[in-house]
Design a protein around this motif. Structure first.
Motif, PDB file in Angstrom:
ATOM      1  N   LEU B 260      -6.330  10.696   6.687  1.00 53.39           N
ATOM      2  CA  LEU B 260      -6.695  12.105   6.534  1.00 53.39           C
ATOM      3  C   LEU B 260      -7.338  12.705   7.777  1.00 53.39           C
ATOM      4  O   LEU B 260      -7.551  13.911   7.829  1.00 53.39           O
ATOM      5  N   GLY B 261      -7.630  11.883   8.769  1.00 53.30           N
ATOM      6  CA  GLY B 261      -8.186  12.437  10.001  1.00 53.30           C
ATOM      7  C   GLY B 261      -9.147  11.488  10.679  1.00 53.30           C
ATOM      8  O   GLY B 261      -8.880  10.982  11.752  1.00 53.30           O
ATOM      9  N   ARG B 262     -10.295  11.227  10.020  1.00 52.60           N
ATOM     10  CA  ARG B 262     -11.305  10.404  10.665  1.00 52.60           C
ATOM     11  C   ARG B 262     -11.034   8.923  10.445  1.00 52.60           C
ATOM     12  O   ARG B 262     -11.489   8.087  11.219  1.00 52.60           O
ATOM     13  N   THR B 263     -10.355   8.578   9.370  1.00 50.98           N
ATOM     14  CA  THR B 263      -9.991   7.178   9.122  1.00 50.98           C
ATOM     15  C   THR B 263      -9.003   6.734  10.192  1.00 50.98           C
ATOM     16  O   THR B 263      -8.031   7.422  10.480  1.00 50.98           O
ATOM     17  N   LYS B 264      -9.308   5.566  10.779  1.00 54.13           N
ATOM     18  CA  LYS B 264      -8.571   5.190  11.972  1.00 54.13           C
ATOM     19  C   LYS B 264      -7.361   4.308  11.691  1.00 54.13           C
ATOM     20  O   LYS B 264      -7.215   3.733  10.641  1.00 54.13           O
ATOM     21  N   TYR B 265      -6.504   4.253  12.698  1.00 54.84           N
ATOM     22  CA  TYR B 265      -5.280   3.462  12.601  1.00 54.84           C
ATOM     23  C   TYR B 265      -5.557   2.049  12.114  1.00 54.84           C
ATOM     24  O   TYR B 265      -4.898   1.532  11.229  1.00 54.84           O
ATOM     25  N   GLU B 266      -6.526   1.384  12.735  1.00 55.37           N
ATOM     26  CA  GLU B 266      -6.780  -0.003  12.378  1.00 55.37           C
ATOM     27  C   GLU B 266      -7.189  -0.131  10.912  1.00 55.37           C
ATOM     28  O   GLU B 266      -6.851  -1.102  10.242  1.00 55.37           O
ATOM     29  N   GLU B 267      -7.948   0.857  10.422  1.00 56.35           N
ATOM     30  CA  GLU B 267      -8.331   0.810   9.014  1.00 56.35           C
ATOM     31  C   GLU B 267      -7.081   0.926   8.135  1.00 56.35           C
ATOM     32  O   GLU B 267      -6.959   0.250   7.114  1.00 56.35           O
ATOM     33  N   LEU B 268      -6.169   1.801   8.530  1.00 51.09           N
ATOM     34  CA  LEU B 268      -4.923   1.927   7.767  1.00 51.09           C
ATOM     35  C   LEU B 268      -4.122   0.628   7.822  1.00 51.09           C
ATOM     36  O   LEU B 268      -3.513   0.214   6.832  1.00 51.09           O
ATOM     37  N   PHE B 269      -4.132  -0.027   8.973  1.00 49.31           N
ATOM     38  CA  PHE B 269      -3.388  -1.296   9.079  1.00 49.31           C
ATOM     39  C   PHE B 269      -4.019  -2.366   8.190  1.00 49.31           C
ATOM     40  O   PHE B 269      -3.313  -3.180   7.589  1.00 49.31           O
ATOM     41  N   VAL B 270      -5.347  -2.381   8.128  1.00 41.78           N
ATOM     42  CA  VAL B 270      -6.025  -3.332   7.227  1.00 41.78           C
ATOM     43  C   VAL B 270      -5.581  -3.071   5.784  1.00 41.78           C
ATOM     44  O   VAL B 270      -5.224  -4.003   5.046  1.00 41.78           O
ATOM     45  N   LEU B 271      -5.583  -1.817   5.385  1.00 42.70           N
ATOM     46  CA  LEU B 271      -5.117  -1.468   4.036  1.00 42.70           C
ATOM     47  C   LEU B 271      -3.667  -1.868   3.838  1.00 42.70           C
ATOM     48  O   LEU B 271      -3.286  -2.394   2.787  1.00 42.70           O
ATOM     49  N   TRP B 272      -2.863  -1.590   4.849  1.00 40.60           N
ATOM     50  CA  TRP B 272      -1.434  -1.883   4.727  1.00 40.60           C
ATOM     51  C   TRP B 272      -1.185  -3.380   4.522  1.00 40.60           C
ATOM     52  O   TRP B 272      -0.297  -3.781   3.764  1.00 40.60           O
ATOM     53  N   HIS B 273      -1.978  -4.177   5.228  1.00 39.58           N
ATOM     54  CA  HIS B 273      -1.861  -5.630   5.051  1.00 39.58           C
ATOM     55  C   HIS B 273      -2.031  -5.989   3.572  1.00 39.58           C
ATOM     56  O   HIS B 273      -1.245  -6.770   3.018  1.00 39.58           O
ATOM     57  N   HIS B 274      -3.029  -5.422   2.933  1.00 37.61           N
ATOM     58  CA  HIS B 274      -3.239  -5.723   1.516  1.00 37.61           C
ATOM     59  C   HIS B 274      -2.154  -5.094   0.643  1.00 37.61           C
ATOM     60  O   HIS B 274      -1.687  -5.691  -0.329  1.00 37.61           O
ATOM     61  N   LEU B 275      -1.766  -3.887   0.990  1.00 36.94           N
ATOM     62  CA  LEU B 275      -0.761  -3.189   0.178  1.00 36.94           C
ATOM     63  C   LEU B 275       0.573  -3.922   0.170  1.00 36.94           C
ATOM     64  O   LEU B 275       1.258  -3.962  -0.866  1.00 36.94           O
ATOM     65  N   THR B 276       0.954  -4.494   1.316  1.00 38.63           N
ATOM     66  CA  THR B 276       2.253  -5.177   1.352  1.00 38.63           C
ATOM     67  C   THR B 276       2.268  -6.299   0.317  1.00 38.63           C
ATOM     68  O   THR B 276       3.248  -6.468  -0.409  1.00 38.63           O
ATOM     69  N   GLY B 277       1.173  -7.046   0.227  1.00 34.22           N
ATOM     70  CA  GLY B 277       1.105  -8.118  -0.763  1.00 34.22           C
ATOM     71  C   GLY B 277       1.164  -7.573  -2.183  1.00 34.22           C
ATOM     72  O   GLY B 277       1.910  -8.088  -3.033  1.00 34.22           O
ATOM     73  N   LEU B 278       0.391  -6.527  -2.437  1.00 28.87           N
ATOM     74  CA  LEU B 278       0.354  -5.964  -3.789  1.00 28.87           C
ATOM     75  C   LEU B 278       1.712  -5.390  -4.188  1.00 28.87           C
ATOM     76  O   LEU B 278       2.140  -5.523  -5.344  1.00 28.87           O
ATOM     77  N   MET B 279       2.377  -4.762  -3.246  1.00 28.93           N
ATOM     78  CA  MET B 279       3.669  -4.154  -3.570  1.00 28.93           C
ATOM     79  C   MET B 279       4.724  -5.223  -3.818  1.00 28.93           C
ATOM     80  O   MET B 279       5.561  -5.082  -4.714  1.00 28.93           O
ATOM     81  N   THR B 280       4.678  -6.273  -3.022  1.00 29.78           N
ATOM     82  CA  THR B 280       5.608  -7.380  -3.264  1.00 29.78           C
ATOM     83  C   THR B 280       5.368  -7.970  -4.648  1.00 29.78           C
ATOM     84  O   THR B 280       6.315  -8.199  -5.415  1.00 29.78           O
ATOM     85  N   ASP B 281       4.084  -8.167  -4.970  1.00 31.26           N
ATOM     86  CA  ASP B 281       3.750  -8.711  -6.297  1.00 31.26           C
ATOM     87  C   ASP B 281       4.262  -7.803  -7.412  1.00 31.26           C
ATOM     88  O   ASP B 281       4.600  -8.268  -8.504  1.00 31.26           O
ATOM     89  N   ALA B 282       4.290  -6.509  -7.141  1.00 31.56           N
ATOM     90  CA  ALA B 282       4.735  -5.551  -8.163  1.00 31.56           C
ATOM     91  C   ALA B 282       6.252  -5.422  -8.205  1.00 31.56           C
ATOM     92  O   ALA B 282       6.790  -4.591  -8.952  1.00 31.56           O
ATOM     93  N   GLY B 283       6.933  -6.222  -7.387  1.00 30.04           N
ATOM     94  CA  GLY B 283       8.396  -6.176  -7.412  1.00 30.04           C
ATOM     95  C   GLY B 283       8.992  -5.017  -6.630  1.00 30.04           C
ATOM     96  O   GLY B 283      10.140  -4.640  -6.844  1.00 30.04           O
ATOM     97  N   LEU B 284       8.217  -4.455  -5.712  1.00 26.43           N
ATOM     98  CA  LEU B 284       8.744  -3.346  -4.910  1.00 26.43           C
ATOM     99  C   LEU B 284       9.374  -3.863  -3.617  1.00 26.43           C
ATOM    100  O   LEU B 284       8.919  -4.852  -3.052  1.00 26.43           O
ATOM    101  N   THR B 285      10.422  -3.203  -3.174  1.00 24.37           N
ATOM    102  CA  THR B 285      11.036  -3.467  -1.876  1.00 24.37           C
ATOM    103  C   THR B 285      10.785  -2.240  -1.015  1.00 24.37           C
ATOM    104  O   THR B 285      11.332  -1.169  -1.269  1.00 24.37           O
ATOM    105  N   VAL B 286       9.920  -2.409  -0.004  1.00 21.88           N
ATOM    106  CA  VAL B 286       9.517  -1.263   0.814  1.00 21.88           C
ATOM    107  C   VAL B 286      10.535  -1.051   1.936  1.00 21.88           C
ATOM    108  O   VAL B 286      10.803  -1.969   2.706  1.00 21.88           O
TER     109      VAL B 286
END
Lengths: 568, 568
Positions: B260-286
């Motif tokens: 949204l603006g102040r949240t930085k790239y690296e923070e988004l990458f940290v989130l993305w790392h977790h999201l990839t696992g969660l999405m795979t677990d949920a049966g999603l193909t990103v």
């Protein structure tokens, strides 16, 4: 501030993993970094860039055709270790040599420099490219001392394009050096940034003020004043750069207006609107400007302006196509087969030494083990001393590094390595596990010393003393410190001088070493303006004792431990 | 906070100019927006996106091949005016019709909707595409009421790719609508943002808390709680979206993780790392994820996750190449000749009316002038009333809009326009100068009313009453308000009902109007839970009077002014 974090110590590594997952179409992960998903042509010069994390898009976002071949990421605001740099560079190497590019900060200079030495020892022609663009950090007459900020992008782009064009290592380095010499940056900051896991910012700027020339890690700037309208801020950014226009330059410039994190795109565009007018008035012709975030500092608020004074060759390279996660220009032609992740950190087998040398290896390993024991005991004391003027982690780093060195030395000796290799591998392990500047310096010192000892015969006193000289030479070459700078050199230099002097006068090694250790201790005491010293329990941290150099003190301690070992 | 600013009221326009200068290789400026530097193929459907400024890369950063043909930028967090939207759309039109894409906010719905009506009246087939992806803003059963956030990018990408593929307007709208129906987003915020020129943030989140579902302009979220580790934040972002997985869906998704603006790239990458696992677990193909800043909110701290549930056609369109300043995918083929800036805001000549109608034009212009005079006198009072529940600018907007309307009406009458055109052009001027929701509503009401009057003869009472009906129909169609919503409709509806009823019963226009004005006043009084009303000086602002609707009050005032004029 940084809010999205798990364990703070995992932040950089997790961000790296997430980056690689998010940009899996463009990059592949390697230990401590990333490589292009599609490797460059065999024989091409490889450009590996890096530094501390927290500056994205620097440095991972630069990996792609026309720019970097790989990037190595340290912890937040901390240099990657020597072995991390060397590992990524090994994986990125295409046979044409490797350029290690980084911003000019002490830790990076040391680790990238030490990595280049390791790589050259392995037969990879590695060069270092320290970017020195921040005009606020040193005068033009002392430009080599300037910090690297967003000029990184300009210099790396030139190097990357030259490498992509197929130029050889010397030619690429020549162009990159020219680009660095012609790149200048100046920054403004309105507020600091907060490290992952911290509640308070690392540094701040008073409310309503703008700091001129403040470094991206909070390094001191040159002035503070009340915030002015954007048109005036634009003038403040540009003027220091115009002052460094090369004589007779025709005005063609590559320009990067860089946001530091919290400053938003629209604010940069407002500034850019004013800058375009000012640059035109100054007779500049702006070629392919970049306005956005390129070298950030977590959520720091502010921006910087960078100018590269172009010539024909540099202009062509600046405009050449590139395609990285966070930077693109033009269109990059379709690429070949995707590469699979290569193991960048594979450890070469330990070479066996000649019997005479291998017979000494156990003795070397034993001495390193004694160092580790003594440093473990001194950990708290060294930490207290370091905390007076530093961050208090010196004892911890020395204990951790020496323990790793002892283990590596023991293993190497057990595998039949010669004395020199045992000491060199101990140094590598020390650097990689200790972290920080001291760890890297101990690493390069022991590695150089070990190489001087060699693996063929029993080194005599003169060779040992020459090894000490090689060690301090490596430290001053890579670290840049001189006697009197209040670093470990202040103790190391008299140690080496005494050792070589006594040996030259015919003293036995144990006696010469003892004298050298006493010289080192005296120098360390003088450095810290402090007589009561190690081994005598006193609450040093509570006293005002000038600038105690923990590095000099721990070096003197080690010298005495070895003297004790040699005396038996 | 926003620190780089000159006059706050110039911020958005200066940022637009700077954006166009920074990206001159990709875009050209037009009034209130930007177009692709290289136009799409003749006959192609044009996609024009927009909304308030402060959300970059939305919307200017989306202009380029494979995505938008043009973008229109309002003031910070304010819808662009109807004429601004229409002007950019006219300039972007390639003859294949225009899709106006925006996030679903009242002001945008109104202005983009009114612009589409204007464009259709000019012969350009214009459709509106309101993105409704924010699951926190309304339940799935009421999805049309949802706000638009970073799902904008997903929906616009589908529309842009379909248009680039040469599909016709109906087919592009069909795919875009399908994409919107299948796009869901959920956001987290740690802190608010500060408007240019303001010292305090527009809204805040308590220190140490995370707000779930908070809107990008501070619209209420659904919960607040203590900040959790990144792994848990990832789960909190994903779960509300998984809950809306279409039945039987195969799991192929396009995903946008947006800062949204102040949240930085690296923070988004940290989130993305977790999201990839969660999405795979949920049966999603990103497929081709995007992690970065796409719809920001100045320096707001937080992020949002958006998912588009793909099918074959949508997957192809999502993966199609695109090349805009802030978004790219694949490689876009070389383009044709650069277009020169086209004048999007050219005003068509005023059409002459038939003599009988033109003879009435002066009377219409005179009535509008009286309205302007009355609203100028009531400006402070209306502002005070508006300030109780709104931002206090209603009086100013009405005074400014009506003055512009009076000038436009006088000019049109002087040029021989018919009565209908005079009233329509007065409405356009009112909307464009008044700004805000009320201005746009007055604009569409007067335009519809004028079109009902026509330019050929003297309109009888029934036609005038039918015009009033056309006016309120336009207001409710574009504005979406119903009686009882405490808007100007609360006064307008009884006015129109009474006017049509009285006229149908044979009353003279002046009498019918007088009765209608009284009905409007009574309704406005009731709306505000307040009897003492306009014309009686009382310090209203100091009293607690429920939710006084300044719009209903000013409409009633205008109805009475016209009644007075007609009575003479």
């Amino acid at each position: 501030m940084t809010k999205i974090v798990d364990r703070p110590e995992d932040f950089a590594a997790t961000a790296l993993a997430g980056f690689c997952a998010a940009h899996a179409d463009r990059v592949i992960p390697v230990p401590h970094g990333a490589l292009r998903a599609y490797a460059g042509a065999p024989g091409k010069v490889a450009l590996v860039v890096g530094g501390g994390s927290g500056h994205y898009p620097a440095f991972l976002g630069y990996v792609g055709p026309g720019l970097a071949d790989g990037a190595v990421a340290g912890d937040v605001f901390a240099s990657p270790s020597t072995s991390a740099v060397a590992g990524v560079a090994r994986a990125a190497d295409l046979g044409g040599g490797v350029i290690l590019g980084f911003g000019n900060y002490a830790g990076d200079v040391l680790n990238f420099g030490a990595a280049a030495e390791r790589l050259r020892a392995e037969g990879i022609d590695a060069r270092i490219l320290a970017v020195t663009d921040d005009v606020a950090s040193a005068p033009a007459t002392d430009a080599a001392r300037r910090r690297g900020v967003a000029g990184d992008l300009l210099v790396f782009k030139i190097a990357g394009a030259a490498a992509e064009a197929g130029l050889d290592l010397d030619a690429v380095m020549d162009l990159a050096g020219r680009a660095n010499a012609r790149t200048v940056s100046f920054g403004l900051a309105f507020d600091g940034c907060t490290l992952p896991g911290q509640a308070a910012p690392l540094f701040t700027v008073p409310e309503g003020q703008v700091a001129l020339g403040l470094g991206i890690h909070g390094e001191p700037g040159i002035a503070e004043q009340a915030i002015l309208p954007a048109a005036d801020l634009a003038r403040m950014l540009l003027e220091p750069l115009l002052a460094e226009r090369p004589q007779g330059h025709d005005g063609r410039v590559a320009v990067v207006l860089n946001g530091l994190g919290r400053t938003k795109y629209e604010e940069l565009f407002v500034l850019w609107h004013h800058l375009t007018g000012l640059m035109t008035d100054a007779g500049l012709t702006v070629i392919d400007p970049e306005v956005g975030e390129f070298v950030t500092s977590l959520d720091m608020e502010g921006c910087s302006l960078s100018i590269l004074w172009l010539d024909d060759a540099l202009a062509d390279l600046w405009c050449a196509p590139a395609d990285a996660p966070a930077f693109r220009k033009g269109t990059v032609a379709a690429q070949g087969a995707r590469q699979v992740a290569r193991e960048g950190a594979a450890i070469a087998a330990v070479p066996r030494g000649e019997p005479a040398s291998a017979a000494q290896a156990g003795c070397v390993a034993d001495i390193v083990a004694r160092l580790a024991q003594a440093l473990a005991e001194a950990e708290a004391e060294l930490g207290r001393i370091d905390a007076i003027a530093g961050d208090g982690d010196h004892g911890q780093g020395m204990a951790r590094g020496s323990a790793a060195a002892a283990a590596a030395a023991r293993d190497a000796a057990a595998q039949g390595a010669g004395a020199g290799t045992v000491l060199s591998l101990a140094g590598d392990a020390w650097a990689d596990r200790a972290g920080g500047t001291s760890g890297a310096l101990w690493g390069v010192a022991l590695r150089a010393w070990g190489q001087a000892l060699g693996d063929t015969d029993v080194p005599d006193a003169a060779r040992v003393a020459a090894g000490a000289r090689a060690g301090i030479d490596a430290v001053t070459r890579l670290g840049g410190a001189r006697p009197g700078d209040k670093t470990l050199v202040d103790a190391f230099a008299p140690f080496v001088d005494t050792l070589q002097g006594q040996v030259a006068q015919g003293a036995a090694l144990a006696d010469a070493w003892d004298a050298a250790a006493r010289a080192a201790t005296a120098a360390a005491d003088a450095t810290a303006d402090l007589t009561p010293r190690l081994g005598r329990a006193r609450p040093l941290a509570e006293r005002s004792i000038g600038h105690p150099d923990a590095g000099a003190i721990s070096l003197a301690l080690c010298a005495r431990i070895v003297a004790g070992a040699l005396a038996r």
